[in-house]
Design an enzyme around this catalytic site. Structure first.
Site, PDB file in Angstrom:
ATOM      1  N   CYS A  94       0.249   2.994   4.665  1.00  0.00           N
ATOM      2  CA  CYS A  94       1.219   2.894   5.467  1.00  0.00           C
ATOM      3  C   CYS A  94       2.272   2.082   5.074  1.00  0.00           C
ATOM      4  O   CYS A  94       3.518   2.569   4.380  1.00  0.00           O
ATOM      5  CB  CYS A  94       0.921   2.490   7.055  1.00  0.00           C
ATOM      6  SG  CYS A  94       1.530   2.997   8.309  1.00  0.00           S
ATOM      7  N   HIS A 120      -4.439   5.055   7.481  1.00  0.00           N
ATOM      8  CA  HIS A 120      -5.530   3.464   7.268  1.00  0.00           C
ATOM      9  C   HIS A 120      -6.322   3.759   7.502  1.00  0.00           C
ATOM     10  O   HIS A 120      -7.700   3.781   8.592  1.00  0.00           O
ATOM     11  CB  HIS A 120      -5.171   2.245   8.862  1.00  0.00           C
ATOM     12  CG  HIS A 120      -3.274   1.386   8.963  1.00  0.00           C
ATOM     13  ND1 HIS A 120      -3.412   1.342   8.798  1.00  0.00           N
ATOM     14  CD2 HIS A 120      -2.273   2.424   9.586  1.00  0.00           C
ATOM     15  CE1 HIS A 120      -1.769   0.514   8.484  1.00  0.00           C
ATOM     16  NE2 HIS A 120      -1.505   1.347   9.540  1.00  0.00           N
ATOM     17  N   GLU A 152      -8.874   2.163   5.386  1.00  0.00           N
ATOM     18  CA  GLU A 152      -9.549   0.547   5.922  1.00  0.00           C
ATOM     19  C   GLU A 152      -9.873   0.324   7.882  1.00  0.00           C
ATOM     20  O   GLU A 152     -10.799  -0.424   7.675  1.00  0.00           O
ATOM     21  CB  GLU A 152      -8.621  -0.584   5.458  1.00  0.00           C
ATOM     22  CG  GLU A 152      -7.270  -0.280   6.350  1.00  0.00           C
ATOM     23  CD  GLU A 152      -6.349  -0.442   6.200  1.00  0.00           C
ATOM     24  OE1 GLU A 152      -6.239   1.104   5.864  1.00  0.00           O
ATOM     25  OE2 GLU A 152      -5.178   0.054   7.094  1.00  0.00           O
TER      26      GLU A 152
HETATM   27  N1  GLN Z   1       6.251   1.385  10.947  1.00  0.00           N
HETATM   28  C1  GLN Z   1       6.180   0.784   9.900  1.00  0.00           C
HETATM   29  C2  GLN Z   1       6.815   0.488   8.708  1.00  0.00           C
HETATM   30  O1  GLN Z   1       8.229   1.631   8.469  1.00  0.00           O
HETATM   31  C3  GLN Z   1       4.737   1.279   9.242  1.00  0.00           C
HETATM   32  C4  GLN Z   1       3.677   0.463  10.023  1.00  0.00           C
HETATM   33  C5  GLN Z   1       2.380   0.459   9.594  1.00  0.00           C
HETATM   34  O2  GLN Z   1       1.957   0.211   8.345  1.00  0.00           O
HETATM   35  N2  GLN Z   1       1.106   0.912  10.364  1.00  0.00           N
HETATM   36  O3  GLN Z   1       7.563  -0.155   7.350  1.00  0.00           O
END
Ligand code: GLN
Length: 189
Positions: free
Chosen positions: A76, A167, A169
C-alpha cells in the site's frame, strides 16, 4: 537472514508478527542507518506522504540505494513509495517499479474493503484487504503481475521488488509473505 521492517509509521507490527511466524529474524528499522544491518526490507502501509517527511532527503537517498541492491516488499503506502510515478496528487517515488500508481484510487465511499482475487500463488482465492488503496497503472514490460482483483493488478514484481496495493499482513493467508521470503532466499531472483 535478517528481514527489516521499516518502522517509522503505519502497520509495521503486523508485518513483524507475520515474518516471525514464518521463522524470520526481524529488525524494526527506525533509523535509515539500520538498513546496513538487514538483508531485505518490508515497507508497510501507512501514509506515504508521512513516510517521505519522516525519511527526509538523506533517508530517502539511503532507502533508494538499499532498494537497488536488496529485495524489498512494499504494501500500500510502501508500494506507493516504490513506484516510478505517483499521482493523485503527485509526489516523489523511489523509482524501483516501472509503474504509475494512483493514490486513493477507490474513492472515499469505498475507503476500505475485503475482496477475493486470483493469484499465481496457488489455486485458492487470495483474500485482499484494501485500505485507502492505490492502483497500479501503466505497467512497464518488466513488471510481472502476480495477483489481480477483478481486472486490476494488485500484486506485482519487478526483479527483487515486490509490491501489493492491499495488506496481506492483515489476512490469515501467509502465501504473500512466504513468496517474499522465498525471493529473499533466492537472492532476489
Ligand atoms: N492512502 C495512503 C497513501 O496514499 C495509503 C494507504 C495505506 O497504506 N493503507 O499513502
Amino acid at each position: 537472514m535478517k528481514i527489516g521492517v521499516l518502522a517509522l509509521q503505519g502497520d509495521f507490527d503486523a508485518h513483524r508478527r507475520r515474518l516471525q511466524e514464518l521463522g524470520s529474524e526481524v529488525v524494526l528499522v527506525k533509523k535509515p542507518e539500520q538498513l546496513d544491518e538487514v538483508d531485505a526490507l518490508v515497507i508497510p502501509g501507512g501514509e506515504s506522504t508521512t513516510f517521505l517527511k519522516l525519511l527526509g532527503e538523506a533517508g530517502f537517498q539511503k532507502l533508494q540505494d538499499f532498494v537497488r541492491a536488496k529485495p524489498v516488499f512494499g504494501t500500500c503506502a510502501g508500494a506507493i513509495l516504490l513506484a516510478h510515478r505517483v499521482n493523485n496528487p503527485p509526489q516523489p517515488g523511489l523509482g524501483a517499479l516501472d509503474v504509475s500508481i494512483k493514490r486513493n484510487a477507490y474513492g472515499r465511499q469505498v475507503d476500505s474493503s475485503i475482496r477475493l482475487g486470483t493469484s499465481k500463488l496457488g489455486p485458492e482465492p487470495l483474500e485482499m484487504v484494501f485500505i485507502r488503496a492505490p492502483k497500479f497503472e501503466n505497467l512497464g514490460p518488466n513488471v510481472e503481475v502476480l495477483a489481480r482483483e477483478g481486472n486490476d493488478p494488485v500484486l506485482i514484481r519487478q526483479g527483487s521488488v515486490l509490491a501489493a496495493t492491499f495488506h496481506p499482513e492483515l489476512s490469515d493467508d501467509k502465501r504473500v509473505h512466504q513468496y517474499f521470503l522465498e525471493m529473499v532466499r533466492n537472492g532476489g531472483r
